[in-house]
Design a protein around this motif. Sequence first.
Motif, PDB file in Angstrom:
ATOM      1  N   LEU A 181       0.826  -1.208   0.000  1.00 24.52           N
ATOM      2  CA  LEU A 181       0.000   0.000   0.000  1.00 24.52           C
ATOM      3  C   LEU A 181       0.861   1.260   0.000  1.00 24.52           C
ATOM      4  CD1 LEU A 181      -2.728  -1.214   2.494  1.00 24.52           C
ATOM      5  CD2 LEU A 181      -3.148  -0.455   0.160  1.00 24.52           C
ATOM      6  N   PHE A 182       2.034   1.164   0.595  1.00 27.72           N
ATOM      7  CA  PHE A 182       2.906   2.336   0.682  1.00 27.72           C
ATOM      8  C   PHE A 182       4.102   2.215  -0.262  1.00 27.72           C
ATOM      9  CE2 PHE A 182       0.773   2.953   4.805  1.00 27.72           C
ATOM     10  CZ  PHE A 182       0.478   4.307   4.704  1.00 27.72           C
ATOM     11  N   ILE A 204       9.330   6.534   6.241  1.00 29.01           N
ATOM     12  CA  ILE A 204       9.498   5.653   7.396  1.00 29.01           C
ATOM     13  C   ILE A 204       8.101   5.154   7.744  1.00 29.01           C
ATOM     14  CG2 ILE A 204      10.157   5.528   9.826  1.00 29.01           C
ATOM     15  CD1 ILE A 204      11.959   8.036   9.198  1.00 29.01           C
ATOM     16  N   ILE A 205       7.952   3.852   7.837  1.00 36.06           N
ATOM     17  CA  ILE A 205       6.643   3.278   8.153  1.00 36.06           C
ATOM     18  C   ILE A 205       6.675   2.770   9.585  1.00 36.06           C
ATOM     19  CG2 ILE A 205       4.860   1.647   7.433  1.00 36.06           C
ATOM     20  CD1 ILE A 205       5.597   3.536   5.206  1.00 36.06           C
ATOM     21  N   GLU A 206       5.777   3.254  10.411  1.00 35.87           N
ATOM     22  CA  GLU A 206       5.670   2.803  11.797  1.00 35.87           C
ATOM     23  C   GLU A 206       4.311   2.148  12.024  1.00 35.87           C
ATOM     24  OE1 GLU A 206       6.428   5.581  14.890  1.00 35.87           O
ATOM     25  OE2 GLU A 206       8.385   6.157  14.123  1.00 35.87           O
ATOM     26  N   ALA A 207       4.224   1.427  13.116  1.00 39.39           N
ATOM     27  CA  ALA A 207       2.950   0.913  13.626  1.00 39.39           C
ATOM     28  C   ALA A 207       2.140   0.230  12.526  1.00 39.39           C
ATOM     29  CB  ALA A 207       2.143   2.059  14.243  1.00 39.39           C
ATOM     30  N   CYS A 219      -1.172  -1.263  13.684  1.00 34.88           N
ATOM     31  CA  CYS A 219      -2.208  -0.239  13.901  1.00 34.88           C
ATOM     32  C   CYS A 219      -2.785   0.222  12.568  1.00 34.88           C
ATOM     33  CB  CYS A 219      -1.611   0.973  14.625  1.00 34.88           C
ATOM     34  SG  CYS A 219      -1.043   0.621  16.285  1.00 34.88           S
ATOM     35  N   PHE A 220      -1.887   0.488  11.630  1.00 39.65           N
ATOM     36  CA  PHE A 220      -2.345   0.906  10.308  1.00 39.65           C
ATOM     37  C   PHE A 220      -3.252  -0.150   9.701  1.00 39.65           C
ATOM     38  CE2 PHE A 220      -1.939   0.301   5.772  1.00 39.65           C
ATOM     39  CZ  PHE A 220      -2.411   1.510   5.294  1.00 39.65           C
ATOM     40  N   ILE A 234     -16.318  -1.543   6.240  1.00 37.64           N
ATOM     41  CA  ILE A 234     -17.510  -0.695   6.203  1.00 37.64           C
ATOM     42  C   ILE A 234     -17.984  -0.602   4.755  1.00 37.64           C
ATOM     43  CG2 ILE A 234     -18.415   1.641   6.576  1.00 37.64           C
ATOM     44  CD1 ILE A 234     -16.395   1.912   8.871  1.00 37.64           C
ATOM     45  N   LEU A 252      -3.746   8.030   7.908  1.00 39.18           N
ATOM     46  CA  LEU A 252      -4.144   7.261   9.102  1.00 39.18           C
ATOM     47  C   LEU A 252      -3.501   7.590  10.457  1.00 39.18           C
ATOM     48  CD1 LEU A 252      -4.975   3.841   7.473  1.00 39.18           C
ATOM     49  CD2 LEU A 252      -6.487   5.608   8.301  1.00 39.18           C
ATOM     50  N   ASN A 263       0.766   6.765   9.587  1.00 38.69           N
ATOM     51  CA  ASN A 263       1.850   5.902  10.061  1.00 38.69           C
ATOM     52  C   ASN A 263       3.083   5.989   9.171  1.00 38.69           C
ATOM     53  OD1 ASN A 263       0.779   4.398   7.851  1.00 38.69           O
ATOM     54  ND2 ASN A 263       1.900   2.620   8.646  1.00 38.69           N
ATOM     55  N   TYR A 313       2.651  11.112   4.892  1.00 43.26           N
ATOM     56  CA  TYR A 313       2.075  10.429   3.739  1.00 43.26           C
ATOM     57  C   TYR A 313       0.622  10.045   3.985  1.00 43.26           C
ATOM     58  CZ  TYR A 313       6.813   9.917   1.972  1.00 43.26           C
ATOM     59  OH  TYR A 313       8.077  10.157   1.499  1.00 43.26           O
ATOM     60  N   VAL A 319      -2.219   7.314   2.651  1.00 39.96           N
ATOM     61  CA  VAL A 319      -2.195   6.028   1.951  1.00 39.96           C
ATOM     62  C   VAL A 319      -3.024   6.105   0.665  1.00 39.96           C
ATOM     63  CG1 VAL A 319      -4.108   5.051   3.269  1.00 39.96           C
ATOM     64  CG2 VAL A 319      -2.410   3.538   2.242  1.00 39.96           C
ATOM     65  N   CYS A 355      -1.041   2.640  19.476  1.00 44.82           N
ATOM     66  CA  CYS A 355      -1.094   3.176  18.121  1.00 44.82           C
ATOM     67  C   CYS A 355      -0.777   4.671  18.171  1.00 44.82           C
ATOM     68  CB  CYS A 355      -2.462   2.946  17.494  1.00 44.82           C
ATOM     69  SG  CYS A 355      -2.801   1.206  17.165  1.00 44.82           S
ATOM     70  N   PRO A 356      -0.069   5.166  17.166  1.00 46.36           N
ATOM     71  CA  PRO A 356       0.386   6.555  17.234  1.00 46.36           C
ATOM     72  C   PRO A 356      -0.655   7.558  16.770  1.00 46.36           C
ATOM     73  CG  PRO A 356       1.213   5.539  15.244  1.00 46.36           C
ATOM     74  CD  PRO A 356       0.438   4.472  15.968  1.00 46.36           C
ATOM     75  N   LYS A 365     -14.673  10.836  17.491  1.00 50.12           N
ATOM     76  CA  LYS A 365     -14.742  10.591  16.049  1.00 50.12           C
ATOM     77  C   LYS A 365     -15.851  11.466  15.486  1.00 50.12           C
ATOM     78  CE  LYS A 365     -12.963   5.845  15.879  1.00 50.12           C
ATOM     79  NZ  LYS A 365     -13.247   4.439  15.488  1.00 50.12           N
ATOM     80  N   GLN A 406      -6.852   9.605  12.638  1.00 49.21           N
ATOM     81  CA  GLN A 406      -7.297   9.232  11.294  1.00 49.21           C
ATOM     82  C   GLN A 406      -7.945  10.436  10.633  1.00 49.21           C
ATOM     83  OE1 GLN A 406      -9.533   5.432  10.737  1.00 49.21           O
ATOM     84  NE2 GLN A 406      -9.447   5.281  12.949  1.00 49.21           N
ATOM     85  N   VAL A 460     -10.166  10.717   6.945  1.00 46.75           N
ATOM     86  CA  VAL A 460     -10.642  10.051   5.726  1.00 46.75           C
ATOM     87  C   VAL A 460     -11.683  10.962   5.088  1.00 46.75           C
ATOM     88  CG1 VAL A 460     -11.646   7.954   4.750  1.00 46.75           C
ATOM     89  CG2 VAL A 460     -10.316   7.819   6.870  1.00 46.75           C
ATOM     90  N   LEU A 464     -18.815   4.763  10.605  1.00 52.27           N
ATOM     91  CA  LEU A 464     -17.471   5.358  10.645  1.00 52.27           C
ATOM     92  C   LEU A 464     -17.142   5.920  12.020  1.00 52.27           C
ATOM     93  CD1 LEU A 464     -17.227   7.378   7.303  1.00 52.27           C
ATOM     94  CD2 LEU A 464     -15.653   5.586   8.033  1.00 52.27           C
TER      95      LEU A 464
END
Lengths: 111, 581
Positions: free
Chosen positions: A81-82, A91-94, A97-98, A108, B13, B15, B23, B25, B240-241, B514, B562, B564, B578
């Motif tokens: 995806l990245f 730099i890809i973290e977590a 979580c992502f 959904i 998101l 990350n 970035y 996604v 999670c960040p 949210k 997040q 979106v 959502l």
Amino acid sequence: MAYVYRGSGYLSNAVQGTGTAPYLFTSGGYSGSTTELGADGIGTRILADGGTIESTYSPCVTNALGKLRAIVSLDLNVNALFASAISDGAIIEAKQCFYNSYTELQNIDIL
Amino acid sequence: MASAYDKASLVMLPNAYKDGKVYSVKPEDRSGDFTFTRSTAATRVNAAGNIEKETGNLLLQSNQFDTTWTNARSSEASGQSGYDGTSDAWLLQSTVSAISSYLKQNISNSGVYTMSVYAKAGTSDWMSLNTAGSQFAFFDLANGVLGSKSSNVVDSGIESIGNGWHRCSATLVGNNDFYIFIANGNNNSITNSGDNIYIQDAQLEQSLVARDYIETTTSAVYGGITDNVPRLDYSNGATCPSLLLEPQRTNFINFSEYYGQYSSTRSTITDNYGISPDGSQNAAAVFNTNDNGRHNFGGNYFAVTSGTSYVNSVFAKAGTITKMKLKLFSGGGSPIGFNDGDFDLTNGTATGTGAGIESYGNGWYRCYVVDSPTSSVSNTRFNLELLNASGGVSYVGSVTDYIEIFGSQVEQGSYPTSYIPTYGSSVSRVADDTNALNYDGNFNSITAFVHIKGDALLRDTTAANIMISATASQDSSIRIYRSSGSEDRRLSVIVRNLSASNNISYQATTDEVKFAVRYDSTTGNWELFENGVSVRTNTNNNYNEFKVFRLKGESGTVELNQMVVFPTALTDSECIALTTI
């Protein structure tokens, strides 16, 4: 849950998996025995690299290879995806979580 | 039927980041990536739960000792076996007998610095690191033992790396040149021709300890959370960040980690005593004395203005002492009308108006007091007082009793922000800002979903933290920021049309929230969903297409989990799905 990982050395293109024989392809196999080239031409790549393939002509190996195709790899998915971001130096973290957030969005339904 | 991910045009998101960029996604062509600016270094809590800072190596040619470095009665030879399995080490050898011989690089800095180099005994067993300012520290390379150091060196260290190699370091205040001496004993820098040692990878950095080595060539190199690096923050034990967006703040404390230079009363300071919240051994211990009376220390002088809100904070960990008091007063010892805070470091409790405490793990707490002084003074001092087991201030102490401290900070504001390290003078961290992202996703109709966090009672101004707009103007925009309401100060959503009239105005009911803001351009219908519930509706179509996205820390701190954005008005059930937490 099963996962896949890559071999090392001259088997770096080989795929191994938990819950299967530890080495589907080894250097100590029977030269000239009946072999199967494997999923995605892995056997061809091993032979081209000078490796020897142990006999894989059995239903369990064939089935194992088939299952490996469907296994989800967190790293592979996130990196895919990245892909363009990674080539840009991201730099890809977590990753987990992502992936959880990504999966939530995938689950959904939108009309 | 498609998934929310597939239908969204912009998905952040977050990350993925690099220096100057956050970035998204989606879109995959990178047109939805945010440029990121913050022209200063900063800190974050990283995935390991440690405070992560900027790192750096101020030396030039840090492992090219035949360039930029100057020989004094010495020579060097490259290609030696190094500590890291390479052949990148150097043999440093004396060329004249009965006199000192060294290698040096001219460099001048003020403040707290740590010099370090990897070294191994050759024919000589000793080495010393020196400055031109008579600061020195000796190292026994044969036995891996520290030698003597001058009294003006804060600390020295020697760490075995294996195969005879050690990393040797000296921490000092004020740095004037970086010297590596071949030595033949403790306090003995007199060598003879042919005496030698092996060296590799020298580093000079603003820090109380030597950190990971950074190679340099023709200029200093910085790493970690340096300028323009976005912060993915894991504060409060988050797994999670969040993208941390903070306003500008200044730490008025000149030495936030080097406590040895402050004034002590019936107490003594040992720097580099324990492991601090940044994971290094740079926490100080404050020991009591055996005397009867109040036991405290403090210092620094900075100006405060009457009626302006400040935050006085420090990281602290219980030792044999478990309670402490945090204060601000004038240099002469007079009160300035700023509340004291009492802290119990065993139970993690704070007592006093405006006092608060946050756990940082491993027994560490960030203790703080928010208040406005009633006097304007130019010589404010911070003070930390050791209390006895019952919370008393005056008692007979014991020299073995102590607490650990780290990271003092006094900042103007109504809540503590991320730690700003200082090493000799006050330091400002400027605001985080993604700048305006111009992304045309055909957002005539729009559904904008955000998952954000922010504590209540935290607000500085009413500018926008998050703005999705037609142009850079607030007219025709969706803004999320901290409310100026006095009842509480949670995040608010404001939707303003081209006539500068608000069609949605709503304040969040929870700290973590949210939101989904939905607009159907064909009907002019607006609706806001909060945590799975519709909370506001309105009808107005005086809006232009939304094309500009900006995230910044100007109005206060926001943690973005997040974002979106869809180019359509989603249904009620989709918005509820959502936003349900």
